[in-house]
Structures are given as structure tokens and as C-alpha cells.
Motif scaffolding. Structure first.
Motif, PDB file in Angstrom:
ATOM      1  N   LYS A   1       0.849  -1.192   0.000  1.00  0.00           N
ATOM      2  CA  LYS A   1       0.000   0.000   0.000  1.00  0.00           C
ATOM      3  C   LYS A   1       0.879   1.234   0.000  1.00  0.00           C
ATOM      4  CE  LYS A   1      -3.739   2.475   0.344  1.00  0.00           C
ATOM      5  NZ  LYS A   1      -4.850   2.435  -0.611  1.00  0.00           N
TER       6      LYS A   1
ATOM      7  N   PHE B   1       1.094   5.413  -0.053  1.00  0.00           N
ATOM      8  CA  PHE B   1       0.446   6.724   0.096  1.00  0.00           C
ATOM      9  C   PHE B   1       1.379   7.741  -0.527  1.00  0.00           C
ATOM     10  CE2 PHE B   1      -1.150   4.484   3.974  1.00  0.00           C
ATOM     11  CZ  PHE B   1      -2.476   4.411   3.588  1.00  0.00           C
TER      12      PHE B   1
ATOM     13  N   ARG C   1      -6.596  -2.833   7.802  1.00  0.00           N
ATOM     14  CA  ARG C   1      -7.642  -2.155   7.021  1.00  0.00           C
ATOM     15  C   ARG C   1      -7.795  -2.781   5.638  1.00  0.00           C
ATOM     16  NH1 ARG C   1      -9.265   3.367   7.918  1.00  0.00           N
ATOM     17  NH2 ARG C   1      -9.301   3.710  10.147  1.00  0.00           N
TER      18      ARG C   1
ATOM     19  N   LEU D   1      -9.731  -6.023   5.773  1.00  0.00           N
ATOM     20  CA  LEU D   1     -11.169  -5.849   5.966  1.00  0.00           C
ATOM     21  C   LEU D   1     -11.828  -5.144   4.781  1.00  0.00           C
ATOM     22  CD1 LEU D   1     -11.120  -4.801   9.717  1.00  0.00           C
ATOM     23  CD2 LEU D   1     -12.033  -6.916   8.779  1.00  0.00           C
TER      24      LEU D   1
ATOM     25  N   LEU E   1     -11.338  -2.125   3.886  1.00  0.00           N
ATOM     26  CA  LEU E   1     -11.542  -0.692   4.124  1.00  0.00           C
ATOM     27  C   LEU E   1     -10.626   0.135   3.230  1.00  0.00           C
ATOM     28  CD1 LEU E   1     -11.733  -0.671   8.027  1.00  0.00           C
ATOM     29  CD2 LEU E   1     -13.606  -0.380   6.433  1.00  0.00           C
ATOM     30  N   MET E   2      -9.498  -0.485   2.842  1.00  0.00           N
ATOM     31  CA  MET E   2      -8.551   0.181   1.948  1.00  0.00           C
ATOM     32  C   MET E   2      -8.238  -0.765   0.814  1.00  0.00           C
ATOM     33  SD  MET E   2      -5.581   1.864   4.190  1.00  0.00           S
ATOM     34  CE  MET E   2      -5.811   3.417   5.034  1.00  0.00           C
ATOM     35  N   LYS E   3      -8.018  -0.181  -0.345  1.00  0.00           N
ATOM     36  CA  LYS E   3      -7.653  -1.034  -1.476  1.00  0.00           C
ATOM     37  C   LYS E   3      -6.138  -1.102  -1.573  1.00  0.00           C
ATOM     38  CE  LYS E   3     -11.833   0.090  -3.976  1.00  0.00           C
ATOM     39  NZ  LYS E   3     -12.314   1.217  -3.129  1.00  0.00           N
TER      40      LYS E   3
ATOM     41  N   ILE F   1     -18.362  -0.218   7.337  1.00  0.00           N
ATOM     42  CA  ILE F   1     -17.910  -0.741   6.043  1.00  0.00           C
ATOM     43  C   ILE F   1     -17.220  -2.106   6.200  1.00  0.00           C
ATOM     44  CG2 ILE F   1     -16.559  -0.205   3.962  1.00  0.00           C
ATOM     45  CD1 ILE F   1     -18.877   1.691   4.356  1.00  0.00           C
ATOM     46  N   SER F   2     -16.781  -2.439   7.434  1.00  0.00           N
ATOM     47  CA  SER F   2     -16.169  -3.768   7.582  1.00  0.00           C
ATOM     48  C   SER F   2     -17.230  -4.843   7.868  1.00  0.00           C
ATOM     49  CB  SER F   2     -15.099  -3.761   8.680  1.00  0.00           C
ATOM     50  OG  SER F   2     -15.677  -3.480   9.923  1.00  0.00           O
TER      51      SER F   2
ATOM     52  N   LYS G   1     -20.577  -0.823  -0.140  1.00  0.00           N
ATOM     53  CA  LYS G   1     -20.509   0.608   0.109  1.00  0.00           C
ATOM     54  C   LYS G   1     -21.640   1.328  -0.610  1.00  0.00           C
ATOM     55  CE  LYS G   1     -16.219   2.518   0.564  1.00  0.00           C
ATOM     56  NZ  LYS G   1     -14.840   2.832   0.116  1.00  0.00           N
TER      57      LYS G   1
ATOM     58  N   ASP H   1     -10.719   5.138  -0.021  1.00  0.00           N
ATOM     59  CA  ASP H   1     -10.475   4.346   1.175  1.00  0.00           C
ATOM     60  C   ASP H   1     -11.286   4.933   2.325  1.00  0.00           C
ATOM     61  OD1 ASP H   1      -8.717   2.663  -0.084  1.00  0.00           O
ATOM     62  OD2 ASP H   1      -6.934   3.780   0.510  1.00  0.00           O
ATOM     63  N   VAL H   2     -11.706   4.068   3.227  1.00  0.00           N
ATOM     64  CA  VAL H   2     -12.507   4.527   4.358  1.00  0.00           C
ATOM     65  C   VAL H   2     -11.634   5.328   5.327  1.00  0.00           C
ATOM     66  CG1 VAL H   2     -13.909   3.780   6.315  1.00  0.00           C
ATOM     67  CG2 VAL H   2     -14.066   2.583   4.136  1.00  0.00           C
TER      68      VAL H   2
END
Lengths: 303, 238
Positions: free
Chosen positions: A12, A14, A48, A51, A53-55, B92-93, B98, B236-237
Motif C-alpha cells: 500500500k 500513500f 484495514r 477488511l 476498508l482500503m484497497k 464498512i467492515s 458501500k 479508502d474509508v
């Protein structure tokens, strides 16, 4: 081995910075996986991604042998999670908070009382969460993660901000869940001591890279004892030992040598006595796991 | 969207004053005319030959303002419930898409505001009957001025929801909301060009056909909704 969670080259990014780079996490079924690393090492980012929540920037995640990208909803049905700080609705009661999640999960209402019982919050069922202590909120978060009888429980720093008795309580709860229901548990922490007693497998991560991933027993092996000697005229003694071709170093008034067989130690002591050194102490000194953990993560920092 | 998700949203808005605001909005709009007619009914009746029409137009003067203000407040309330302790990450989990989370939020807001419009019609009608005007009740006009502004302002609702859900800083949606409310207010003094979405709830346009605002509102509202939802899914959340 059957892996409940398996990531391949998970990365990941950023901007310029890689928060997680080429991570291969493997968690076998039924294990308690201690996910360790200093703050900011990429633990939460990894969780994350697990789960959804993030790609991920690149790499793959398989949970229960299914691709998270394709089967996210099916996978999440079998997971319970608590990410970082507890999430709750302060204006609702403990019961109502769980009811919000229960409706979405589609499990029977009785589950709410059951999980409140497990985390020992039954007495405050109808109290607003606003007035809860941090420990109670954290326990409510754990209760929420248990609503759907998950096969995989993911807890990110569940003991953050808890007092010692709270930490012990959660530790016992984890043990109980793993032994009674065969749950696979991923628990992250920045303190080895927190998971040391319950984890069966450990992953140590720093700066987004996996530095160690194996069974807890393998990590313990790294902490084999050293022999510590306290001798008169230590500096001269150190020179003498080194001149015998034995690795040794001097700190805290002691001379440390790596573990040797009983015969070797006896031989060395005999030699020292023969050369008129006075021996006050010969001890086996264990390196604590914490030392090893620090060493593993610090070596990486220096690079 | 699924039923369970909507019922969990309804539970979340408990004790947050959503229902009160939903009733208070339309009541306030009609209450202004209550004061108006209570003080100078004789004068107002002399202003036109059609008492009902004049009364409905008076009421509708404040509808766009109340509606857009309501949208800004309800949207920011609704997202603040999730932002307060960042329950987005928990939500979201869970095994939900979504897209369904987003559509449920939109549906809830749209339903509350629709209820406000129904109440607006009801309050307008009741006070109108109470005033005992000469002439017949203008049902069609009453219907138009109660519901047309609602549909015409859907783009504002879709925009507010989009900005509130993706902004890290809630000052952004609130600032845009306040600017929108100011635009709605100033529009009644000096009308803006037709392409400004905050003009649409006033039902004014260069062709003098309110239905155009309704159709545009629904189409553009849907478009902004879709763009907002796709953006929400892509990110992203928090």
C-alpha cells in the motif's frame, strides 16, 4: 497447512511513501496470530486492507481461500473486527449500539445479550455508551465483533488505553474464545509482552516490511540463555577468554559468553581458576523476548 | 438498498432531533404566514382577487429557504453520527456494499424531507381552511408548491451528501451548505442564471414553467447522486 488469511506481496502506497511493502501474511486456522510492530509500522494499514476498508496498491489477499476483491461480502460475513479506537454511537445505549450492527448482520436478537454477557457488560445493557469508561467501550467493541460468531476475529490494538486488569481480562477472553470455539484470531500490538502469553504465531513488522513470521516457539528459541560470569579483574579476564577463541563481551560488570555445553563451561571455569581469577558468579541469563523484539525492529531501523 | 440497513439507520437517528426538525421546518414556513395573516389579514385579502392563490404564493416564498437549510442541517447531522467516533470503519467492515450504505443514507434523507413536504401541504391546507377564504381550494396549486420545490432541490441534497461523506474536514460541507442557503435567499431578490442549482427550488426559470425545474432536479439530482456514490466507493474509508 490451511491458511485462513494469506496475502501475497501486499503493498500500500500513500503518495511516495510505502506504508506496507510486499507483505506475505499467513495465518493458519485456529491460531492466535500476534501481529507486532512499533507504532506506524503498517499494522493498521494491513488490517484495514484485510477488511476491505482500503484497497491495496498491489498484491492479493485471500481469506478463507477466497479473493477479497471478488468475495468481499461473503468473507466479511465470517469475520468479526475491531479496528483501532472503539467505534460506537454515544447517544445510544449498549443494547441499541449492538442492535444497529445486529440488524445489518442479520443474527437473532438473543445474540446481543449473549455477547454482552461474554464481555461482562450485562449490567449496563440499557445505559448510554456516552458515560462508559474507555475499557467498557473497548469491551463493547469486542462484543460487537462477536455478534456473528466469526471464524476469524481481527483485533487491532484491543488493549490500547486499558489498565492492567483490563488487559488481563481481554487476554483471558481471547484464550477462552480460541480454545472454546476454535476461532482464528489476529491480534495486533506494539508490545510483545501483551501477546506473548497467548499468541501461537507471530509476525513482526517494521516500516511496512515483515521481519519475522513464525511460531511463537521459534521466536522463543531465539532467546536461548547466555552465560554470565562475574570475575575479579574483569578486563583482564575478558582478554583471557577472547584469547581462548571464545566470543565474549563485557557489560554491566558481567562477562557474557554464548551458550555452550556443560563441558565447555566447566573447562573454561577451570582455566580461569587455574590462572588465578576469582569467580564470584556463573549464571545462565535469558534474553527476554522484549529484547529480541527490540533488536529485530531496531536492526531494521538502522539499515 | 436493503431493509435491515435502513432500519439500523432509523435506530441511529434516535434522540438526535431528526423527527423534530422534519416537523419544525414546514411548521415554521406556515407559522410565518400565521403571523402575517393574523396581523394584516384585511390588507392581504385586498392584494388579489384569488385569496387561496395569493396565500399559497405567500407560503411558498419561504419554502426553498427552509428546504435547502433542512437539507444542509440533516445531511451534516447524519454524517456527524458516523464521524463522531468514526463508525464508518465499523460499518464498512460489515458484510454490506458501500453502494448500499450510500443509497440508504440518501434514501433516509430524501424520505425525511419528503415527509416535510407532505406536512407542508397539510399545514398550508389546514391554516388556509382556518382563514376561511372565499373561493375554492386550489388543490393543484397547493400540490405543486408543496412538492415541486422538493424535487427541484434534489441536486442540492445529492451534493451535500457527497461532500459530507468524503470530506475529512466537516467545515467544507457546512461552508458550502451555508453559501447555498445564502444563494437561495438572495435569489428571491435578484434571480440568478438558470443553471445555478440553488435557484431551482424557487421554481423560477426563463420559460416560466415550474415543471422544468422538477424534471431538471430529478435528472441532475440522480447524476450528482451517482457521481457521489462512485466517489464514495472508490475512496479508502477514513
Amino acid at each position: 497447512m490451511e491458511y485462513v488469511v494469506e496475502t501475497k506481496n501486499l503493498t500500500k502506497q500513500f503518495g511516495e511513501q510505502k506504508a506496507v511493502s510486499s507483505l506475505n501474511v499467513t495465518i493458519p486456522r485456529g491460531e492466535i496470530y500476534g501481529f507486532l510492530g512499533p507504532n506506524g509500522s503498517g499494522k493498521t494499514t494491513t488490517i484495514r486492507m484485510l477488511l476491505g476498508l482500503m484497497k491495496p496498491t498491489s498484491g492479493t489477499i485471500h481469506v478463507f481461500h477466497k479473493d477479497l476483491k471478488k468475495d468481499r461480502i461473503h468473507i466479511l460475513k465470517r469475520i468479526g473486527s475491531l479496528v483501532e479506537n472503539p467505534s460506537y454511537y454515544p447517544h445510544l445505549t449498549a443494547y441499541e449500539n449492538l442492535e444497529v450492527w445486529r440488524k445489518i448482520l442479520g443474527v437473532p436478537k438473543e445474540k446481543i445479550h449473549e455477547v454482552l454477557q461474554i464481555v461482562q457488560l450485562s449490567e449496563v445493557t440499557n445505559k448510554k455508551v456516552k458515560g462508559f469508561s474507555l475499557g467498557m467501550k473497548q469491551r463493547l467493541g469486542i462484543a460487537a465483533s462477536l455478534l456473528n460468531d466469526p471464524e476469524l476475529l481481527i483485533l487491532d490494538e484491543p488493549t490500547n488505553g486499558l489498565d492492567p486488569s483490563g488487559i488481563i481480562e481481554i487476554r483471558n477472553l481471547m484464550k477462552q474464545l480460541a480454545s472454546e470455539s476454535g476461532m482464528t484470531i489476529l491480534i495486533s500490538s506494539h508490545l510483545l509482552s501483551e501477546v506473548e502469553q497467548i499468541a501461537t504465531r507471530v509476525g513482526i513488522i517494521s516500516k511496512g516490511k515483515m521481519l519475522f513470521q513464525d511460531s511463537m516457539d521459534k521466536l522463543r528459541e531465539l532467546s536461548k540463555p547466555n552465560i554470565a560470569l562475574r570475575i575479579s579483574d574483569a578486563k583482564k579476564a575478558l582478554r583471557f577468554i577472547v584469547s581462548k577463541g571464545i566470543e565474549a563481551d563485557y557489560r554491566d560488570d558481567h562477562i557474557f559468553i554464548p551458550n555452550h555445553s556443560d563441558e565447555d563451561v566447566a573447562e573454561l571455569v577451570q582455566q580461569l581458576v587455574y590462572h588465578n581469577f576469582l569467580i564470584y558468579r556463573v549464571e545462565g541469563k535469558k534474553r527476554s523476548l522484549e529484547d529480541i523484539f527490540l533488536q529485530i525492529t531496531q536492526e531494521e531501523r538502522l539499515v | 438498498m436493503n431493509k435491515e440497513l435502513l432500519s439500523s439507520e432509523l435506530l441511529k437517528i434516535k434522540r438526535k432531533g431528526f423527527w423534530l426538525l422534519t416537523v419544525l421546518g414546514p411548521f415554521g414556513v406556515v407559522a410565518l404566514q400565521m403571523m402575517n395573516y393574523a396581523y394584516r389579514k384585511e390588507y392581504l385579502l385586498k392584494q388579489s382577487t384569488n385569496d387561496w392563490e395569493y396565500y399559497i404564493l405567500n407560503v411558498s416564498g419561504f419554502t426553498p429557504f427552509a428546504l435547502v437549510l433542512g437539507m444542509v442541517i440533516l445531511t451534516s447531522f447524519l454524517t456527524s453520527i458516523e464521524n463522531e467516533t468514526n463508525t464508518w470503519k465499523k460499518l464498512i467492515s460489515l458484510p454490506v456494499s458501500k453502494a448500499s450504505v450510500y443509497i440508504t443514507k440518501f434514501t433516509l434523507l430524501a424520505s425525511l424531507l419528503f415527509l416535510s413536504s407532505v406536512l407542508l401541504m397539510l399545514f398550508t391546507l389546514l391554516y388556509g381552511i382556518f382563514l376561511d377564504f372565499n373561493g375554492e381550494i386550489l388543490h393543484v396549486t397547493l400540490f405543486q408548491y408543496s412538492f415541486y420545490p422538493y424535487f427541484a432541490s434534489l441536486p442540492v441534497l445529492a451534493l451535500q451528501l457527497w461532500i459530507s461523506t468524503v470530506s475529512k474536514n466537516q467545515a467544507v460541507p457546512i461552508t458550502i451548505g451555508v453559501i447555498g442557503v445564502i444563494l437561495v435567499l438572495t435569489n428571491s431578490y435578484s434571480p440568478f442564471p438558470d443553471w445555478i442549482i440553488w435557484k431551482w427550488p424557487s421554481l423560477m426559470n426563463q420559460w416560466d414553467k415550474p415543471i422544468i425545474n422538477v424534471v431538471l432536479g430529478i435528472i441532475v439530482g440522480c447524476l450528482i447522486y451517482i457521481v457521489g456514490m462512485l466517489d464514495f466507493i472508490r475512496r479508502d474509508v477514513k
